[in-house]
Write an enzyme that holds these catalytic residues in place. Structure first.
Site, PDB file in Angstrom:
ATOM      1  CG  MET A  30      -1.801  -1.181   0.985  1.00  0.00           C
ATOM      2  SD  MET A  30      -3.450  -1.086   1.848  1.00  0.00           S
ATOM      3  CE  MET A  30      -3.000  -0.467   3.537  1.00  0.00           C
ATOM      4  N   GLY A  31       2.118   1.031  -0.502  1.00  0.00           N
ATOM      5  CA  GLY A  31       3.097   2.259  -0.525  1.00  0.00           C
ATOM      6  C   GLY A  31       3.550   2.454   0.821  1.00  0.00           C
ATOM      7  CG  HIS A  37       6.794  -2.235   2.003  1.00  0.00           C
ATOM      8  ND1 HIS A  37       6.893  -1.156   2.756  1.00  0.00           N
ATOM      9  CD2 HIS A  37       5.732  -2.659   2.207  1.00  0.00           C
ATOM     10  CE1 HIS A  37       5.509  -0.949   3.508  1.00  0.00           C
ATOM     11  NE2 HIS A  37       4.817  -1.868   2.935  1.00  0.00           N
ATOM     12  CD  GLN A 148       7.315 -14.364  11.585  1.00  0.00           C
ATOM     13  OE1 GLN A 148       8.136 -14.825  11.030  1.00  0.00           O
ATOM     14  NE2 GLN A 148       6.950 -14.298  12.627  1.00  0.00           N
ATOM     15  CB  SER A 186       3.175   2.200   6.555  1.00  0.00           C
ATOM     16  OG  SER A 186       3.732   1.426   5.519  1.00  0.00           O
TER      17      SER A 186
END
Ligand code: PAF
Length: 285
Positions: A30-31, A37, A148, A186
């Site tokens: 989702m950025g 990431h 995870q 995030s």
């Protein structure tokens, strides 16, 4: 690195690679990218011929009272970071293209998506499973990579891919942590300095529990109590020990288990977990 906005263009790009015999690795995001990431992206690049990442903040996995509007959006730096990680193509559809007027189809994965996060976020896994199917249908991956940290999400997607004969290998990668132990997320951006400090009790409690498990403690109640005691300064959503594959609660630690926690820390809802495979159970297999 190419950027595609439409499913048809994305699919055509992937199909041409697959027809040339290339394996496509995929990292859905989702950025608001961070090192967690990037570790998935680097694995996708390393283990496949071409690697695709998606950037899409999925409205279907947010309830009306959740942080859809506030969710960090950092598209330009996400593109730069993806390129540096070696990603070959980005799929970044718009919400109206993904869910046009009249959209009516949702994917439910029973049992494994019950309990844990779905108790406070009952809409969540249906939204995740639905968008992941749509992303898979555009990207046509051979392998897809998940972290995870979102262990229940991984279990749901793995079950779904198996049940629906998708022929996609679902790969789980380890949690990436800040030097002080906080699991990268995030949503950590929401934390002010005091909440950031308080948030450390999640990972610290989990590590203490892991030490106890490694030292031979096998009582579910004792481990859960120990973790709860360590998280007194935050608003606990759950502390649970479940079967690592089915996400069903266990009474005994006699197989690979997930010790998972969720808590509200100031403005951020944080999750974290550890997996533990008792050596006596693995030796018996
Ligand atoms: O883990 C995430 O970032 C999201 O839940 C995912 C898998 C990209 C689906 O929107």
């Amino acid at each position: 690195m190419q950027v595609f906005r439409h499913a048809d263009e994305m699919r055509a790009w992937s199909l041409s690679r697959k027809c040339a015999g290339k394996r496509v690795g995929f990292v859905p995001t989702m950025g608001a990218l961070h090192e967690g990431h990037l570790s998935l992206m680097r694995a996708a690049v390393r283990e496949n011929d071409v690697a695709v990442a998606s950037i899409f903040v999925n409205p279907a996995q947010f309830a009306p009272n959740e942080d859809l509007d506030a969710y960090p959006r950092t598209f330009d730096s996400d593109l730069e970071m993806s390129q540096e990680a070696g990603i070959h193509a980005i799929y970044a559809p718009t919400a109206s293209a993904m869910y046009p007027e009249g959209y009516s189809t949702y994917v439910n994965v029973d049992r494994v998506s019950e309990g844990l996060c779905s108790r406070t976020r009952p809409h969540f896994f249906r939204g995740v499973a639905t968008v992941v199917v749509k992303l898979f249908n555009a990207v046509l991956p051979d392998r897809a990579y998940f972290g995870q940290k979102d262990a229940q999400q991984y279990a749901v997607i793995k079950r779904m891919a198996q049940d629906l004969d998708m022929g996609i290998e679902i790969i789980e990668m380890p949690i990436i942590r800040e030097p002080d132990g906080l699991a990268m997320s995030s949503r950590n951006q929401y934390l002010g300095p005091e909440d950031r400090q308080r948030a450390l009790c999640l990972s610290e409690s989990l590590f203490r529990a892991l030490d106890a498990l490694e030292a031979g403690e096998r009582s579910v109640d004792k481990i859960v109590r120990m973790v709860r005691d360590g998280m007194k300064d935050v608003d606990i959503d759950y502390v649970e020990i479940v079967d690592a594959e089915t996400m069903q609660p266990v009474n005994e630690i006699n197989r690979t288990v997930l010790l998972a926690v969720a808590a509200q820390v100031g403005p951020a809802r944080l999750i974290d977990n550890i997996k533990f495979a008792p050596p006596e159970a693995t030796a018996a297999q």
